[in-house]
Design a protein around this motif. Structure first.
Motif, PDB file in Angstrom:
ATOM      1  N   ILE A   1      71.358  13.823  28.157  1.00 57.84           N
ATOM      2  CA  ILE A   1      72.553  14.623  27.398  1.00 57.84           C
ATOM      3  C   ILE A   1      73.805  14.435  28.139  1.00 57.84           C
ATOM      4  N   PRO A   2      74.733  14.682  27.521  1.00 62.71           N
ATOM      5  CA  PRO A   2      76.126  14.830  28.221  1.00 62.71           C
ATOM      6  C   PRO A   2      76.280  15.879  29.343  1.00 62.71           C
ATOM      7  N   LYS A   3      76.739  15.748  30.095  1.00 68.17           N
ATOM      8  CA  LYS A   3      77.219  16.861  31.327  1.00 68.17           C
ATOM      9  C   LYS A   3      77.726  18.111  30.779  1.00 68.17           C
ATOM     10  N   ASP A   4      78.637  17.884  29.892  1.00 68.13           N
ATOM     11  CA  ASP A   4      79.086  19.188  29.134  1.00 68.13           C
ATOM     12  C   ASP A   4      78.020  20.065  28.637  1.00 68.13           C
ATOM     13  N   ALA A   5      76.893  19.349  28.198  1.00 73.37           N
ATOM     14  CA  ALA A   5      75.809  20.168  27.473  1.00 73.37           C
ATOM     15  C   ALA A   5      74.445  20.430  28.700  1.00 73.37           C
ATOM     16  N   GLY A   6      74.903  20.005  29.640  1.00 79.66           N
ATOM     17  CA  GLY A   6      73.899  20.610  30.814  1.00 79.66           C
ATOM     18  C   GLY A   6      72.929  19.413  31.377  1.00 79.66           C
TER      19      GLY A   6
ATOM     20  N   LEU B   1      72.600  14.941  32.709  1.00 80.52           N
ATOM     21  CA  LEU B   1      73.225  14.118  33.761  1.00 80.52           C
ATOM     22  C   LEU B   1      74.111  13.039  33.274  1.00 80.52           C
ATOM     23  N   GLY B   2      74.241  13.016  31.759  1.00 77.20           N
ATOM     24  CA  GLY B   2      75.257  12.083  30.976  1.00 77.20           C
ATOM     25  C   GLY B   2      74.828  10.540  31.204  1.00 77.20           C
ATOM     26  N   ILE B   3      73.418  10.250  31.314  1.00 75.40           N
ATOM     27  CA  ILE B   3      72.880   8.924  31.174  1.00 75.40           C
ATOM     28  C   ILE B   3      72.657   8.708  29.635  1.00 75.40           C
ATOM     29  N   PRO B   4      73.113   7.812  28.910  1.00 72.81           N
ATOM     30  CA  PRO B   4      72.831   7.776  27.458  1.00 72.81           C
ATOM     31  C   PRO B   4      71.498   7.384  27.364  1.00 72.81           C
ATOM     32  N   SER B   5      71.094   7.868  26.222  1.00 73.33           N
ATOM     33  CA  SER B   5      69.598   7.601  25.720  1.00 73.33           C
ATOM     34  C   SER B   5      69.816   6.435  24.939  1.00 73.33           C
ATOM     35  N   ILE B   6      68.612   5.753  24.552  1.00 72.16           N
ATOM     36  CA  ILE B   6      68.560   4.400  23.822  1.00 72.16           C
ATOM     37  C   ILE B   6      69.116   4.709  22.459  1.00 72.16           C
ATOM     38  N   GLU B   7      68.763   5.912  21.808  1.00 69.65           N
ATOM     39  CA  GLU B   7      69.328   6.287  20.514  1.00 69.65           C
ATOM     40  C   GLU B   7      70.630   6.510  20.374  1.00 69.65           C
ATOM     41  N   ALA B   8      71.383   7.080  21.449  1.00 69.37           N
ATOM     42  CA  ALA B   8      72.864   7.322  21.665  1.00 69.37           C
ATOM     43  C   ALA B   8      73.382   5.692  21.662  1.00 69.37           C
ATOM     44  N   LEU B   9      72.920   4.759  22.547  1.00 69.33           N
ATOM     45  CA  LEU B   9      73.351   3.401  22.451  1.00 69.33           C
ATOM     46  C   LEU B   9      73.285   2.840  21.318  1.00 69.33           C
ATOM     47  N   TYR B  10      72.204   3.116  20.529  1.00 72.34           N
ATOM     48  CA  TYR B  10      72.169   2.379  19.195  1.00 72.34           C
ATOM     49  C   TYR B  10      73.169   2.936  18.360  1.00 72.34           C
ATOM     50  N   PHE B  11      73.516   4.274  18.140  1.00 68.20           N
ATOM     51  CA  PHE B  11      74.478   4.915  17.641  1.00 68.20           C
ATOM     52  C   PHE B  11      75.720   4.332  17.828  1.00 68.20           C
ATOM     53  N   GLY B  12      76.167   4.279  19.211  1.00 69.59           N
ATOM     54  CA  GLY B  12      77.502   3.516  19.712  1.00 69.59           C
ATOM     55  C   GLY B  12      77.757   2.112  19.055  1.00 69.59           C
ATOM     56  N   VAL B  13      76.579   1.554  19.383  1.00 64.62           N
ATOM     57  CA  VAL B  13      76.703   0.024  18.617  1.00 64.62           C
ATOM     58  C   VAL B  13      76.879  -0.224  17.267  1.00 64.62           C
ATOM     59  N   PHE B  14      76.100   0.718  16.480  1.00 65.19           N
ATOM     60  CA  PHE B  14      76.562   0.578  14.970  1.00 65.19           C
ATOM     61  C   PHE B  14      77.715   1.191  14.641  1.00 65.19           C
TER      62      PHE B  14
END
Length: 602
Positions: free
Chosen positions: A273-278, A280-293
Motif C-alpha cells: 500500500i502507499p507510503k501515505d497509507a502506512g 512501503l509503496g511497492i505496487p501490488s499486482i492488482e494495482a499494476l493491472y488497474f494502472g495498465v487498464f
C-alpha cells in the motif's frame, strides 16, 4: 484462423546490403545520407582472435554487424518491405488477415520477430508463401520452417494441408511472442511458468545476497515490478501465479531467502500500500493491472494504435456492457472505466470520435441508456455535426434534441483525466488506493530528504513490527525477555524507543530539545514533537527526522549485536556512529547552509 510465428534464418548475417540501400532511397532519405550509411555497412573488415591475438583481416559481402547500434534501425527499414508486400491490396497474391468491421490486420513485427495471422485456407497459405518468397528473393532473408511454429483456432481437417503448403510442421497448442504466451484457448498456470522462473532467478541471484533491506525494497520496486508489468500488458496472470509471486517477493524482502521458512510480522498486503497509507509503496499486482487498464482506456480515446483500434471495432466503447464472448481482458477494462468514470471529462467537438450512444459525452450520461434505435451502435458523434453545429435527425424526440444541443461545443476532443490532459501512471495508482485512510505520520519518515536504509527500520518500528522479545513471545517463540541494552525491563517497542536509559540518553544527546520532556517519549511522540515544533522550518524538521531515523536504526543494530553476536559498543561509540551517518547523508543535500541545526547537538 491460424497464427504462425516465423523465424528468419540468420537474419542479421544474410540480409542484402543492396536491398537496404534501395529501401533507404525508396523511403526518401537524402542521397548523401544514404552514401554515409553505405560506407558504414560495406567498408567493414573483420579479424579473427587466435590465442589472444588478432590475426589477419577479411571483408564481408552481406549482412549487418550484430551489436552495432545502427544495425537494428537498418534492419527494421528492410523488414518494412515485407510489411508492404503483406498489406499491398493491389497484389495478385493478397494475404488475407483477420478483420472486424473496418479494422484489418495480418501480421505483427518487432525487428526479426514475425507473427502472421489470417484465414485458415490452402489458398491463403499459398499467398503467404508467395509473399515470403518474393521478399526473400529481394532481401536475402529466408524463413526457417524448422524453427517456425503455427497454431490454429480449431481442429479443422485442412490444417495439415496448410502446414504442408507453408512447410511448417511444428503445430503447437500455444505460441510465445516477445515472451508473452498466445493461445486460442484460455491460458493456464503452466503458460506462466517462464514468468515464475524468471522472477525466482532474479530473486535468487548471487548478487542479491549482498543487498540490504533497503536494497531489496528498491530491487522489488523497480526490477521485479517492471518484469511483472511487462507480462500484465499482454495477459491476465492467474490468481494462483499471483499468490506465488507475492510469496516469493515477501520471502525475499524480509529474509533474502526463497527456500527456508522463517517468521516475518508484516503481511505482504501491508507492504504493497502507499507510503501515505502506512505501507512501503511497492505496487501490488492488482494495482499494476488497474494502472495498465487505465492507460489502455486513455489510449482508446486519445491515441489510436492497433490494440485500441481492434477494441473499438469489436466492442465500440468500454462503457457498453460487454458481451459474454468478450475476452477477460476487456471485461477487466470495462470494470475499470466504471471506477474512474467520475474522473473523466469528454469534451465535444465536430471531430469527436466518441461513440454516439455509449460514451459519456452527454453531461456524463450514456445516450444509449436513455433511448436506442437499431443500427446506431456504430455511429460516431462527429456524424451528427454539419457546419460546426448539431445536425440531428427529425425522428429524435424533442427532449433528447434539446438536451444534446445544450452540450457545449469545444475545439478539442481529447478526453481529460481529472481535468488534465496528462494520463500519469502514478495518478492511476493513487486512485486505486484512494479508499485507504491516510496516516498522519508518514511525512515524519518519508520526508523529502529521507534515507531509505534508516527510514525502512523506522517504518517497521513505527508500526510495531520489529522482532522484539514481546512480539516473539506473543507468537510462542521463547527468547530472553529482558532488554539487551539496559537489562532491566521487558523489551518492547515502547521501551526500546525511548523509555530505555540507553536509548533515551542517545536521543537527548543528539536532539537536546528532548531534555525538556518530563516523561520519556515513545517513537510516535518523538516524531509528533518534531512535526509540531514552531521553531523549525521544513528543512530543519527534515534534519531532525533524519536524526530520529538514524537513532532508531543504530539502537536496533546495537540491540542485535548484543543479543546475537555478543558484541557491545558503549553509548559514546553509538552516538559517534549516528553523528557520522547524519553528516554523510547531509553532504549531498542542497542548501545545507540554510538549515537550522541548533535543534541538533552537532
Amino acid at each position: 484462423m491460424f497464427c504462425a510465428k516465423l523465424d528468419i534464418r540468420k537474419a542479421f548475417d544474410s540480409i542484402s546490403r543492396e536491398f537496404i540501400i534501395e529501401r533507404l532511397l525508396q523511403k526518401g532519405f537524402p542521397q548523401t545520407f544514404v552514401t554515409w550509411i553505405k560506407g558504414c555497412i560495406t567498408d567493414v573488415h573483420f579479424s579473427i582472435c587466435l590465442n589472444g591475438s588478432l590475426e589477419g583481416f577479411f571483408t564481408s559481402s552481406s549482412g549487418l554487424r550484430q551489436g552495432c547500434p545502427l544495425s537494428p534501425l537498418l534492419f527494421c527499414i528492410a523488414m518494412d518491405g515485407l510489411s508492404n508486400i503483406l498489406t499491398d491490396p493491389a497484389s495478385p497474391h493478397n494475404f488475407k488477415g483477420i478483420n472486424c468491421k473496418d479494422f484489418y490486420i495480418n501480421h505483427l513485427m518487432y525487428a526479426d520477430d514475425l507473427l502472421v495471422m489470417g484465414e485458415s485456407s490452402k489458398e491463403n497459405a499459398y499467398n503467404l508463401k508467395t509473399c515470403l518468397q518474393k521478399f526473400a528473393t529481394a532481401s536475402g532473408l529466408h524463413i526457417n520452417p524448422n524453427k517456425s511454429a503455427i497454431i490454429f483456432s480449431s481442429d479443422a481437417p485442412g490444417n495439415q494441408t496448410i502446414c504442408e503448403e507453408l512447410g511448417i510442421h511444428n503445430i503447437n497448442l500455444h505460441l510465445t511472442y516477445l515472451g508473452i504466451p498466445i493461445s486460442p484457448k484460455r491460458l493456464k498456470a503452466t503458460h506462466f511458468q517462464p514468468l515464475l522462473s524468471k522472477i525466482s532467478a532474479l530473486l535468487a541471484g548471487w548478487k542479491n545476497n549482498f543487498l540490504s533491506f533497503a536494497g531489496r525494497v528498491q530491487f522489488l520496486k523497480f526490477t521485479i515490478t517492471n518484469s511483472i508489468a511487462y507480462w500484465i500488458r499482454g495477459s491476465i496472470i492467474p490468481k494462483g501465479c499471483c499468490d506465488t509471486i507475492n510469496k516469493l517477493c515477501s520471502k525475499f524482502l524480509f529474509h533474502n531467502n526463497l527456500v527456508e521458512r522463517k517468521l516475518h510480522l508484516i503481511p505482504w498486503s501491508k507492504v504493497t500500500i502507499p507510503k501515505d497509507a502506512g505501507g512501503l509503496g511497492i505496487p501490488s499486482i492488482e494495482a499494476l493491472y488497474f494502472g495498465v487498464f487505465c492507460s489502455i482506456i486513455g489510449r482508446f480515446y486519445n491515441n489510436q494504435n492497433l490494440l485500441t483500434c481492434w477494441y473499438k471495432a469489436k466492442h465500440i466503447s468500454p462503457l457498453k456492457h460487454p458481451t459474454s464472448t468478450a475476452s477477460k481482458t476487456w471485461h477487466r477494462i470495462a470494470e475499470t472505466i466504471f471506477k474512474i468514470k467520475r474522473l473523466l471529462h469528454f469534451p465535444v467537438s465536430n471531430q469527436s470520435n466518441f461513440s454516439f450512444l455509449w460514451d459519456p459525452w452527454l453531461n456524463g450520461n450514456l445516450l444509449g441508456e436513455i433511448f436506442h434505435l437499431p443500427g446506431m451502435d456504430d455511429n460516431l458523434l462527429k456524424k451528427y455535426f454539419r457546419n460546426d453545429t448539431w445536425y440531428l435527425p427529425n425522428h429524435f424526440p424533442p427532449t433528447i434534441q434539446d438536451t444534446i444541443k445544450s452540450v457545449e461545443i469545444k475545439d478539442t476532443n481529447e478526453v481529460l483525466w481529472d481535468g488534465n490532459s496528462i494520463w500519469a501512471f502514478k495518478n492511476f495508482i493513487e486512485v486505486f488506493y484512494y479508499h485507504l485512510p491516510k496516516v498522519d505520520w508518514y511525512r515524519s519518515i518519508w520526508h523529502k530528504n529521507y534515507a531509505l536504509k534508516y527510514a525502512c527500520f523506522t517504518w517497521m518500528a513505527r508500526i510495531g513490527k520489529l522482532k522484539t522479545a514481546n512480539n516473539l513471545h506473543l507468537r510462542g517463540i521463547l527468547v530472553p525477555i529482558n532488554c539487551s541494552l539496559c537489562s532491566g525491563n521487558t523489551e518492547n517497542h515502547s521501551h526500546l524507543f525511548f523509555d530505555c536509559d540507553f536509548s533515551f540518553y542517545i536521543l537527548k544527546k543528539i536532539l537536546p530539545a528532548f531534555n525538556s520532556f518530563l516523561l520519556r517519549p515513545t517513537l510516535p511522540q518523538a516524531l509528533d514533537f518534531i512535526e509540531n515544533s514552531e521553531t523549525l522550518n521544513s528543512a530543519g524538521k527534515n534534519v531532525c527526522f533524519l536524526a530520529i531515523s538514524c537513532i532508531t536504526y543504530y539502537i536496533w543494530r546495537e540491540r542485535n549485536n548484543r543479543r546475537f553476536s555478543n558484541a557491545r559498543n558503549n553509548v559514546a561509540k553509538v552516538i559517534c556512529n549516528i553523528y557520522a551517518a547524519i553528516r554523510l547523508k547531509m553532504v549531498k543535500w542542497k542548501h545545507k547552509t540554510t538549515l537550522h541545526l541548533d535543534f541538533l547537538g552537532i
